[in-house]
Write a protein that holds these residues in place. Structure first.
Motif, PDB file in Angstrom:
ATOM      1  N   GLY A   1       0.818  -1.197   0.000  1.00 22.45           N
ATOM      2  CA  GLY A   1       0.000   0.000   0.000  1.00 22.45           C
ATOM      3  C   GLY A   1       0.860   1.258   0.000  1.00 22.45           C
ATOM      4  O   GLY A   1       2.055   1.211  -0.283  1.00 22.45           O
ATOM      5  N   PRO A   2       0.282   2.415   0.335  1.00 19.52           N
ATOM      6  CA  PRO A   2       1.046   3.670   0.341  1.00 19.52           C
ATOM      7  C   PRO A   2       2.149   3.633   1.390  1.00 19.52           C
ATOM      8  O   PRO A   2       2.010   3.025   2.441  1.00 19.52           O
ATOM      9  N   GLU A   3       3.262   4.287   1.063  1.00 17.28           N
ATOM     10  CA  GLU A   3       4.406   4.281   1.976  1.00 17.28           C
ATOM     11  C   GLU A   3       4.060   5.030   3.260  1.00 17.28           C
ATOM     12  O   GLU A   3       3.666   6.190   3.241  1.00 17.28           O
ATOM     13  N   ARG A   4       4.218   4.363   4.375  1.00 15.57           N
ATOM     14  CA  ARG A   4       3.969   4.997   5.665  1.00 15.57           C
ATOM     15  C   ARG A   4       4.768   4.256   6.725  1.00 15.57           C
ATOM     16  O   ARG A   4       5.048   3.071   6.616  1.00 15.57           O
ATOM     17  N   LEU A   5       5.112   4.979   7.768  1.00 12.62           N
ATOM     18  CA  LEU A   5       5.901   4.429   8.862  1.00 12.62           C
ATOM     19  C   LEU A   5       4.969   3.904   9.937  1.00 12.62           C
ATOM     20  O   LEU A   5       4.006   4.573  10.321  1.00 12.62           O
ATOM     21  N   LEU A   6       5.244   2.698  10.431  1.00  6.66           N
ATOM     22  CA  LEU A   6       4.428   2.088  11.478  1.00  6.66           C
ATOM     23  C   LEU A   6       5.140   2.218  12.812  1.00  6.66           C
ATOM     24  O   LEU A   6       6.342   1.967  12.915  1.00  6.66           O
ATOM     25  N   LEU A   7       4.376   2.585  13.837  1.00  2.55           N
ATOM     26  CA  LEU A   7       4.907   2.810  15.177  1.00  2.55           C
ATOM     27  C   LEU A   7       4.060   2.070  16.197  1.00  2.55           C
ATOM     28  O   LEU A   7       2.859   1.880  16.007  1.00  2.55           O
ATOM     29  N   LEU A   8       4.694   1.673  17.303  1.00  2.00           N
ATOM     30  CA  LEU A   8       3.982   1.050  18.417  1.00  2.00           C
ATOM     31  C   LEU A   8       4.353   1.820  19.671  1.00  2.00           C
ATOM     32  O   LEU A   8       5.533   1.915  20.031  1.00  2.00           O
ATOM     33  N   ASN A   9       3.342   2.403  20.320  1.00  3.23           N
ATOM     34  CA  ASN A   9       3.653   3.194  21.502  1.00  3.23           C
ATOM     35  C   ASN A   9       3.589   2.348  22.769  1.00  3.23           C
ATOM     36  O   ASN A   9       3.228   1.175  22.754  1.00  3.23           O
ATOM     37  N   GLY A  10       3.959   2.959  23.887  1.00  5.87           N
ATOM     38  CA  GLY A  10       4.033   2.234  25.141  1.00  5.87           C
ATOM     39  C   GLY A  10       2.692   1.771  25.657  1.00  5.87           C
ATOM     40  O   GLY A  10       2.631   0.879  26.521  1.00  5.87           O
ATOM     41  N   ASP A  11       1.594   2.327  25.157  1.00  5.64           N
ATOM     42  CA  ASP A  11       0.251   1.920  25.581  1.00  5.64           C
ATOM     43  C   ASP A  11      -0.319   0.804  24.725  1.00  5.64           C
ATOM     44  O   ASP A  11      -1.469   0.408  24.909  1.00  5.64           O
ATOM     45  N   GLY A  12       0.471   0.309  23.764  1.00  9.41           N
ATOM     46  CA  GLY A  12      -0.006  -0.772  22.923  1.00  9.41           C
ATOM     47  C   GLY A  12      -0.854  -0.330  21.755  1.00  9.41           C
ATOM     48  O   GLY A  12      -1.639  -1.110  21.225  1.00  9.41           O
TER      49      GLY A  12
ATOM     50  N   ALA B   1       2.259  13.504   6.411  1.00  9.11           N
ATOM     51  CA  ALA B   1       1.394  13.791   7.554  1.00  9.11           C
ATOM     52  C   ALA B   1       2.227  14.204   8.762  1.00  9.11           C
ATOM     53  O   ALA B   1       3.390  13.836   8.891  1.00  9.11           O
ATOM     54  N   THR B   2       1.623  14.977   9.634  1.00  8.69           N
ATOM     55  CA  THR B   2       2.290  15.389  10.870  1.00  8.69           C
ATOM     56  C   THR B   2       1.740  14.668  12.086  1.00  8.69           C
ATOM     57  O   THR B   2       2.370  14.653  13.137  1.00  8.69           O
ATOM     58  N   LYS B   3       0.563  14.052  11.945  1.00  9.99           N
ATOM     59  CA  LYS B   3      -0.052  13.335  13.060  1.00  9.99           C
ATOM     60  C   LYS B   3      -0.348  11.908  12.620  1.00  9.99           C
ATOM     61  O   LYS B   3      -0.998  11.682  11.601  1.00  9.99           O
ATOM     62  N   PRO B   4       0.106  10.908  13.372  1.00  9.92           N
ATOM     63  CA  PRO B   4      -0.119   9.515  12.969  1.00  9.92           C
ATOM     64  C   PRO B   4      -1.589   9.121  13.061  1.00  9.92           C
ATOM     65  O   PRO B   4      -2.358   9.656  13.863  1.00  9.92           O
ATOM     66  N   ASP B   5      -1.978   8.165  12.227  1.00 11.05           N
ATOM     67  CA  ASP B   5      -3.306   7.570  12.295  1.00 11.05           C
ATOM     68  C   ASP B   5      -3.265   6.351  13.204  1.00 11.05           C
ATOM     69  O   ASP B   5      -2.304   5.584  13.199  1.00 11.05           O
ATOM     70  N   GLU B   6      -4.333   6.167  13.978  1.00  7.05           N
ATOM     71  CA  GLU B   6      -4.406   5.023  14.885  1.00  7.05           C
ATOM     72  C   GLU B   6      -4.921   3.807  14.133  1.00  7.05           C
ATOM     73  O   GLU B   6      -6.009   3.825  13.560  1.00  7.05           O
ATOM     74  N   LEU B   7      -4.140   2.731  14.119  1.00  2.00           N
ATOM     75  CA  LEU B   7      -4.525   1.520  13.397  1.00  2.00           C
ATOM     76  C   LEU B   7      -5.227   0.512  14.292  1.00  2.00           C
ATOM     77  O   LEU B   7      -6.229  -0.081  13.911  1.00  2.00           O
ATOM     78  N   ALA B   8      -4.667   0.273  15.470  1.00  2.00           N
ATOM     79  CA  ALA B   8      -5.228  -0.751  16.356  1.00  2.00           C
ATOM     80  C   ALA B   8      -4.718  -0.503  17.760  1.00  2.00           C
ATOM     81  O   ALA B   8      -3.672   0.129  17.966  1.00  2.00           O
ATOM     82  N   THR B   9      -5.472  -0.999  18.744  1.00  5.59           N
ATOM     83  CA  THR B   9      -5.079  -0.878  20.146  1.00  5.59           C
ATOM     84  C   THR B   9      -4.971  -2.267  20.760  1.00  5.59           C
ATOM     85  O   THR B   9      -5.431  -3.262  20.202  1.00  5.59           O
ATOM     86  N   GLY B  10      -4.354  -2.325  21.930  1.00  5.88           N
ATOM     87  CA  GLY B  10      -4.197  -3.597  22.618  1.00  5.88           C
ATOM     88  C   GLY B  10      -3.163  -4.500  21.966  1.00  5.88           C
ATOM     89  O   GLY B  10      -3.270  -5.728  22.041  1.00  5.88           O
ATOM     90  N   ILE B  11      -2.155  -3.910  21.334  1.00  2.05           N
ATOM     91  CA  ILE B  11      -1.107  -4.677  20.662  1.00  2.05           C
ATOM     92  C   ILE B  11       0.103  -4.797  21.592  1.00  2.05           C
ATOM     93  O   ILE B  11       0.603  -3.797  22.107  1.00  2.05           O
ATOM     94  N   LEU B  12       0.563  -6.013  21.812  1.00  2.00           N
ATOM     95  CA  LEU B  12       1.735  -6.233  22.657  1.00  2.00           C
ATOM     96  C   LEU B  12       3.033  -6.179  21.855  1.00  2.00           C
ATOM     97  O   LEU B  12       4.053  -5.719  22.362  1.00  2.00           O
ATOM     98  N   ALA B  13       3.001  -6.677  20.630  1.00  2.00           N
ATOM     99  CA  ALA B  13       4.187  -6.692  19.777  1.00  2.00           C
ATOM    100  C   ALA B  13       3.737  -6.683  18.329  1.00  2.00           C
ATOM    101  O   ALA B  13       2.631  -7.121  18.009  1.00  2.00           O
ATOM    102  N   ALA B  14       4.585  -6.175  17.460  1.00  2.00           N
ATOM    103  CA  ALA B  14       4.264  -6.100  16.037  1.00  2.00           C
ATOM    104  C   ALA B  14       5.540  -6.239  15.227  1.00  2.00           C
ATOM    105  O   ALA B  14       6.625  -5.857  15.677  1.00  2.00           O
TER     106      ALA B  14
END
Length: 216
Positions: A138-149, A158-171
């Motif tokens: 798909g379109p080039e974008r950077l994926l991040l995982l924050n400390g809250d999962g 973009a300057t603000k990330p889009d939220e993909l999913a919550t409750g993730i322990l590892a990716a």
């Protein structure tokens, strides 16, 4: 053919760059996977140069005149750097870790930013985020995982990330999507699966003995 040809003004550039051969004060050298860019750490700044500029690089060279640019690092940080190069070679995410960390530590960097290689624009990323990688499809974008999962995606420009999913322990990046481990609340739920571009979760049936843990 038995003849001798004189070659004048030949400059040899080593494929493996040694720090002392580049410029005084250089404490680190990195080359992009596509070998288009070279990054020099010089004091509290990063110099990003096209690799072809190495043939004319000298202590007196001005980075801007060589088609590159400089990025200032936070002056209160002195730790190691990690680089995550975009698949199209148009951007790189740079993480700055604490000075007392080792390469085996997987904690999020203290500072994280995306540098657009076309114009040198720098976009700071949210605190306490760990880079998963660049989207495999798909379109080039950077994926991040924050400390809250929360799994985030930073689209190009973009300057603000889009939220993909919550409750993730590892990716982790997978050619068919993003391989994730979810925090399951009910017995029988499959924690491992693929997260598609639209955010849909495709569970993977466990083919492993319990208990199992994700590799980070």
């Amino acid at each position: 053919g038995g003849e001798v040809t004189d070659l004048l003004h030949v400059r040899l550039v080593p494929e493996t760059i040694e720090e002392e051969r580049v410029r005084d004060g250089t404490s680190g050298v990195w080359v992009s996977p596509d070998e288009r860019w070279v990054v020099l750490r010089e004091g509290s700044s990063l110099s990003l140069l096209p690799k072809r500029a190495l043939s004319t690089l000298s202590p007196e060279s001005i980075v801007g005149d060589l088609g590159g640019f400089e990025v200032r690092l936070p002056t209160h940080r002195s730790g190691r750097l990690t680089f995550f190069w975009g698949p199209n070679g148009n951007a790189v995410a740079v993480g700055l870790h604490r000075a007392d960390e080792t390469e085996d530590v997987v904690s999020p960097p203290d500072s994280l930013a995306v540098i657009e290689l076309s114009n040198g624009r720098l976009r700071p990323l949210p605190a306490r985020t760990r880079v998963v990688g660049w989207a495999p499809s798909g379109p080039e974008r950077l994926l991040l995982l924050n400390g809250d999962g929360t799994l985030l995606a930073l689209p190009a420009g973009a300057t603000k990330p889009d939220e993909l999913a919550t409750g993730i322990l590892a990716a982790a990046i997978h050619p068919r999507g993003v391989l994730v481990q979810r925090a399951t609340a009910e017995a029988g739920e499959t924690p491992f699966g693929l997260l598609r571009n639209g955010g849909d979760f495709q569970a993977l049936p466990p083919a492993f003995p319990e208990p199992a843990r994700a590799c980070r």
